[in-house]
Design an enzyme around this catalytic site. Sequence first.
Site, short mmCIF file in Angstrom:
data_model
loop_
_atom_site.label_atom_id
_atom_site.label_comp_id
_atom_site.label_asym_id
_atom_site.label_seq_id
_atom_site.Cartn_x
_atom_site.Cartn_y
_atom_site.Cartn_z
N LEU A 145 0.86 -1.18 0.00
CA LEU A 145 0.00 0.00 0.00
C LEU A 145 0.89 1.23 0.00
CD1 LEU A 145 -2.66 -1.14 2.64
CD2 LEU A 145 -2.60 -1.56 0.17
N ARG A 251 15.98 0.53 6.57
CA ARG A 251 15.73 1.24 5.33
C ARG A 251 16.84 2.27 5.11
NH1 ARG A 251 10.80 0.04 2.95
NH2 ARG A 251 12.07 0.66 1.16
N HIS A 350 13.51 -14.40 38.19
CA HIS A 350 14.19 -13.48 37.29
C HIS A 350 13.67 -12.06 37.51
CE1 HIS A 350 15.69 -12.87 32.85
NE2 HIS A 350 16.21 -12.01 33.70
N ASP A 358 11.23 -18.35 35.34
CA ASP A 358 11.56 -19.08 34.12
C ASP A 358 11.65 -20.57 34.42
OD1 ASP A 358 11.97 -16.82 32.32
OD2 ASP A 358 13.76 -16.37 33.51
N LYS A 562 -12.22 -14.04 24.70
CA LYS A 562 -13.56 -13.68 24.20
C LYS A 562 -13.80 -14.48 22.93
CE LYS A 562 -16.60 -9.76 23.42
NZ LYS A 562 -17.33 -10.41 22.33
#
Length: 853
Positions: A145, A251, A350, A358, A562
């Site tokens: 786009l 970029r 941790h 962990d 949900k």
Amino acid sequence: MAPQRETVEIEGRRLSLSNLDKVLYPDAGTTKSDVIEYYRSVAAVMIPAVRDRPATRKRWVHGVGTAEEPGEVFFQKNLDDRSTPEWVQRVTLHHRRSTNTYPLVNDLPTLIWLAQIAALEIHVPQWRAVEEDTMINPDRLVIDLDPGPGAGLPECVEVAHLVKAIFDDMGLTSVPVTSGSKGIHLYAKLDGSQAWEQVSAVARELAKSLEADHPDLIVADQKKTLRTGRVLVDWSQNSGQKTTIAPYSLRGRSQPMVAAPRTWEEIGSPDLAHVRYDEMASRLETFGDLFAPLHPPALSEHDGGGGRAASSADPLTAYRAKRDAAKTPEPVPLEAPTPGRGDAFVIHEHHARRLHWDLRLEHEGVLASFAIPKGIPTDTRANHLAVHTEDHPIEYLTFTGTIPKGEYGAGEMSVWDTGTYEVEKWIDGKEIIVVLHGREGGGLGGVAAELGRSGEGVRLALIHPDGGYGGGDSGGKENWLAHLMKDQEKGHWRHDANGAKEAKAADVTPSDAEVTPSDAEVTPRDADVTPAARTGPAPSPMLAQQGTLGMVRGDDWALEMKWDGIRAIVDARAEPLRLMSRKGIDQMATYPELSGLAALWPAVLDGEIIAQDKNGRPDFGLLQQRMNLTRPADVERARRDVRVRIVLFDLLEYEGRDLTRLPFRERRAALELLADGGLPENVQLSPLFDGDAEHVLAASAEHSLEGILAKRLGSRYEPGRRSAAWLKVKNERTQEVVVGGWREGNGSRAATLGSLFVGIPDDAGRLVYAGRVGSGFTDAMLDEISSKLRPLERKTSPLEEMPAADARDAHWVTPKYVGEVSYSEMTSGGRLRHPVWRGWRPDKAPEDVVLEG
């Protein structure tokens, strides 16, 4: 890194790094050292996105220059054999006019080498190739786009939602990526069954269709003269000869932006902006690999007509990529892991940015690792979130220490408990059940004592809530459940020695004198017992209010996903079984495959009927194909294509006892007891999550679910009422609407409708105009909607506050039908921005519709 030249060893490969203090982004002061460090930090998520794809590079040897004076860029396809390390994997392809050998960015050393030579941008195709002239069918489709002059990210966002709706209708998993330049890339996962020519043709038709439907917003033609004020839907990058900037790539612009995978919630935000390279570390810690749902399966030697294996699988690649042995005291082994006995575990406490625990289980030579924010559960009724992280080396079993600030996982780490474990079940990506035996004085001792199992170990299950479809590379994050198995619990619902279910009186304590449960609030079912008689209508479902994360504070909440379906009250008190909608209509004839619910007699339960797509995700659009069907022939035909199931989340009555006045925690315990005897086919319980609502909401977004429901543990069931004791927090905003009119279409929709006019009732009962919905429709939907609305046509508008410009050429209808839309935001004037049609809500009447907020 220091500015001088230095030689480093990365995963057994020696690289010479030079000019590390050279500024490659003058406007930002970003050096080559910064670029190398960035690519090291994202390697674990970037490499799976580019693996086995011929890489084209854009190099800025002297830097990108400034915004006023851009630097010189070199575009490279072919590798230079003289300067390319011999260990770089490569593939040779013969094109019409040239023969090129491309690098395959399949490991960390190759990625760091490209950063060293200032190959800032890495571009890859949507297909893979691992042998000479072998092009494997595309495994993803991309739509670029690109905003023209006068357009920008807001317009791209509007188009992105239109494209997403089409991908959703096609059953394709999609991921948006802000390009780091101007626009947005939308990727969709493919199954590899079509050649690039076919994929490109589909993408072209998608772009042309969108242009026809939205000519003022979208253009599908590359001509620059046509693009002013519009967004180019560029489909051409699906060609076998084209490439796209790789996800996570830098970029070559004046500022060090990156191509960043995003959540759809971010895309809908009015504050959406491109991502800088130095923002990515915190994003990865928060979201993990958002591009992981699009990762294809690893290539085998039989793929693509004989392509070799992509690379030898090293389970510690992701672990090493996130750590620098010179900066952290953690073990960073260079060699392949050495298997141990396979039965050791460690749980670390941790103290990182957020305290968590962990859990690491020795498995196939490494430590399978889960980060558990709330620690090991101590109650079988409260599941804890467990984030599946990268595999760790065996040496981590004994690691304690402080990870320095600025490094991955910075903070103090100590051993909370360690020992051995027994495996009861281990299904990769789906389910792990183990019995943990900790050391004397370790943290598990307290958990075992609470459960009445001192000296017996703790039986723990790790469950992927969607059966593993979320998936991802070992470097990505997956959200699982940590769950204590029920048969070890003391003082709560449990099985006795004979397998009969029992419940201690203390477990179901009446809130008031109004309810007096017996010693067994819910007793075992007995085949010799005659079903109880039905006594009056079943209660109407309790409704949730719209909420926010800020409203879900403290430990007094149970969290559920949900479910994207329709509510149903299951009345199994007597024959025949009834499945009541919100309108009080029995739906059994529509969903006969749920007849097994009769085995739960004598009970009244609350649940949600859902349809699942091929990946196991609830799909409301799919469920639409089953709604309102009552003729046996129609139902049977639809059942072949759309299977449904019901998710149960509440028990309202059992053996004639009204449970609605009990706290939710006790109703849920009773429901779980009932389920312990086994659930019928197509029936499941809605999992409960305990812990940080933010983490659970993120998990729902990762798996493309609608959001979460938060229920106060002490709340009663309030039939027919919308209560703040239940809050729904959504990822994608949705709103029920009443259809008040329609406008004729043009272009490809000339023979049918182009958009719907919708409204939302206000407090005074007026139907107030909320906007126009023109996307999200399939051809079949358009025909069905037209036939549904034409008999309701009227001369006057039923919608209040309707602008005259929008009312032009409108066909008005009596406001009888309710639908549902998704949208990005609500304007101050009460208009829906970027609404997308999701389908009809036959379970709702216009008077049921409220502004969700």
